[in-house]
Design an enzyme around this catalytic site. Sequence first.
Site, PDB file in Angstrom:
ATOM      1  N   ARG A 185       0.839  -1.197   0.000  1.00  0.00           N
ATOM      2  CA  ARG A 185       0.000   0.000   0.000  1.00  0.00           C
ATOM      3  C   ARG A 185       0.876   1.250   0.000  1.00  0.00           C
ATOM      4  O   ARG A 185       0.381   2.359  -0.145  1.00  0.00           O
ATOM      5  CB  ARG A 185      -0.937   0.021   1.203  1.00  0.00           C
ATOM      6  CG  ARG A 185      -0.211   0.236   2.511  1.00  0.00           C
ATOM      7  CD  ARG A 185      -1.178   0.412   3.670  1.00  0.00           C
ATOM      8  NE  ARG A 185      -0.462   0.366   4.917  1.00  0.00           N
ATOM      9  CZ  ARG A 185      -1.036   0.513   6.106  1.00  0.00           C
ATOM     10  NH1 ARG A 185      -2.322   0.694   6.184  1.00  0.00           N
ATOM     11  NH2 ARG A 185      -0.328   0.472   7.197  1.00  0.00           N
ATOM     12  N   ARG A 227      -0.445  -4.381   1.751  1.00  0.00           N
ATOM     13  CA  ARG A 227       0.332  -4.335   2.994  1.00  0.00           C
ATOM     14  C   ARG A 227       0.649  -5.752   3.439  1.00  0.00           C
ATOM     15  O   ARG A 227       1.756  -6.094   3.778  1.00  0.00           O
ATOM     16  CB  ARG A 227      -0.452  -3.609   4.084  1.00  0.00           C
ATOM     17  CG  ARG A 227      -0.019  -3.903   5.538  1.00  0.00           C
ATOM     18  CD  ARG A 227       1.131  -3.029   5.998  1.00  0.00           C
ATOM     19  NE  ARG A 227       1.752  -3.581   7.183  1.00  0.00           N
ATOM     20  CZ  ARG A 227       2.579  -2.928   7.981  1.00  0.00           C
ATOM     21  NH1 ARG A 227       2.887  -1.685   7.725  1.00  0.00           N
ATOM     22  NH2 ARG A 227       3.117  -3.504   9.017  1.00  0.00           N
ATOM     23  N   SER A 300       7.134   3.592   2.745  1.00  0.00           N
ATOM     24  CA  SER A 300       6.679   4.941   3.031  1.00  0.00           C
ATOM     25  C   SER A 300       5.727   4.813   4.220  1.00  0.00           C
ATOM     26  O   SER A 300       5.099   3.766   4.362  1.00  0.00           O
ATOM     27  CB  SER A 300       5.968   5.566   1.827  1.00  0.00           C
ATOM     28  OG  SER A 300       4.615   5.171   1.765  1.00  0.00           O
ATOM     29  N   GLU A 375      12.056   5.289   4.651  1.00  0.00           N
ATOM     30  CA  GLU A 375      10.640   5.684   4.672  1.00  0.00           C
ATOM     31  C   GLU A 375      10.515   6.985   3.894  1.00  0.00           C
ATOM     32  O   GLU A 375      10.978   8.033   4.329  1.00  0.00           O
ATOM     33  CB  GLU A 375      10.148   5.883   6.120  1.00  0.00           C
ATOM     34  CG  GLU A 375      10.180   4.624   6.980  1.00  0.00           C
ATOM     35  CD  GLU A 375       8.975   3.698   6.758  1.00  0.00           C
ATOM     36  OE1 GLU A 375       8.093   4.036   5.937  1.00  0.00           O
ATOM     37  OE2 GLU A 375       8.940   2.638   7.413  1.00  0.00           O
TER      38      GLU A 375
HETATM   39 ZN   LIG Z   1       6.199  -0.325   5.244  1.00  0.00          ZN
END
Ligand SMILES: [Zn+2]
Length: 418
Positions: A185, A227, A300, A375
């Site tokens: 995701r 995810r 992210s 990230e």
């Molecule tokens: Zn992650």
Amino acid sequence: MISLLIFLCIAALFNTVTAGKHDIYSGYSVHGVQLRDRADQKVLYDLQIELGVDVWDHGAPGVNDALVMVTQENVAEFLEKLDENGMNHYLQISDVATAFERYDRELSSWKQSRTNRMLFDNYPTYEEVDAYLERIAAEYPNIVTLVNAGPSFEGRPVKYLKISSSYFNDTYKPVYFLDATMHAREWVTLPVALYTIHRLVENPRDQDRDLLENIDWIIMPIERLWRRTRSFNASVTTECWGVDANRNFDVNFNTIGVSSDFCSNTYPGQVAFSEPETRYVRDILLENIDRIQLYLNVHSHGNYVLFGYGNATLPTNVVQLHHVAAAMGAAIDARKLPQARYYLIGNSNMALYGSSGSAQDYGQLVGVPFSYTLELPGYTYGFLVPPQYINQINMETWEGIAASARLANLYYRARNSN
Ligand SMILES: [Zn+2]
């Protein structure tokens, strides 16, 4: 539930449903929460489990505020708990549905202003990525080798590229391994991987020639598109599919930062490496372990470069780990948007939260000197970064990748000249 919400959200982002599409977010609000110390982080972590609030941004004590989305039903209790703990908070978005409508308007004006978009300027489909990898391999046979690691749980090939100016067999060169969409995701990680291929192979600039001359690359853009993985094991549960791939590696497996709830986003699986997708990453690491100098597991969001271990034990080369990560963060920061945060560098447990079984930790454990979780920025959009920001993120992240590759290469030379 969270998966469903995210799906609806993504669908909305891509304008695939009709008017009134954000109505389910009517009454949802987002609150900024100031974090003073690790105790505040713990309060927030517990509230996430207790009230099921959706943490958009974990923040960092004394540096960045956390952002939390709550429903009309639990907003009062959530704020009360913050007050009880003396934590400052403020209203960031009063109505999420209205905010999403505004994002939609921004998106359609961006779409009108763009004509010939490149694949990596947008969110491509699996088929588009597959065609791109095939085309690059066919057009640049002297530097690119396409490898099919095997099928995903749902049977789609998981492919990656080996990129080298010396047929991948010069043992004096370090290998830089980058993979994306382990948490699928986190859509924006995919264009970043594709753009990296583009800059190395299709459009190498003179100033970057050293990156291909001195370093070999392995780039895996698509592991999965959700995810959680898509595996289904009826003998374990019939309620939910999949596990959290980034808790499924064999390093302190199933100890901290995991949930035994089969439906949780941090359910690590019944055993380590139960998922084909994590086994492919493991195999790449082990096959190339003598030469992989840097492993970048791209996620992210939140603007972090993180390193192991997730249980707060520091690797013996932590000073060097911090050095290379800081160089990466600084190179990105030099190109960032004014509203974006500065990158925060640190141990993943101390900077963010405890975890076990992560890819970053596994890379470190098996001997990759520089093993990181990156990230990418979420700005105020969290996982749902609108496509008009993709180009910016691609370009700034490339600067970080280039800087970290050069510095990691120096460490590799030093290691091999001893
Ligand atoms: Zn992650």
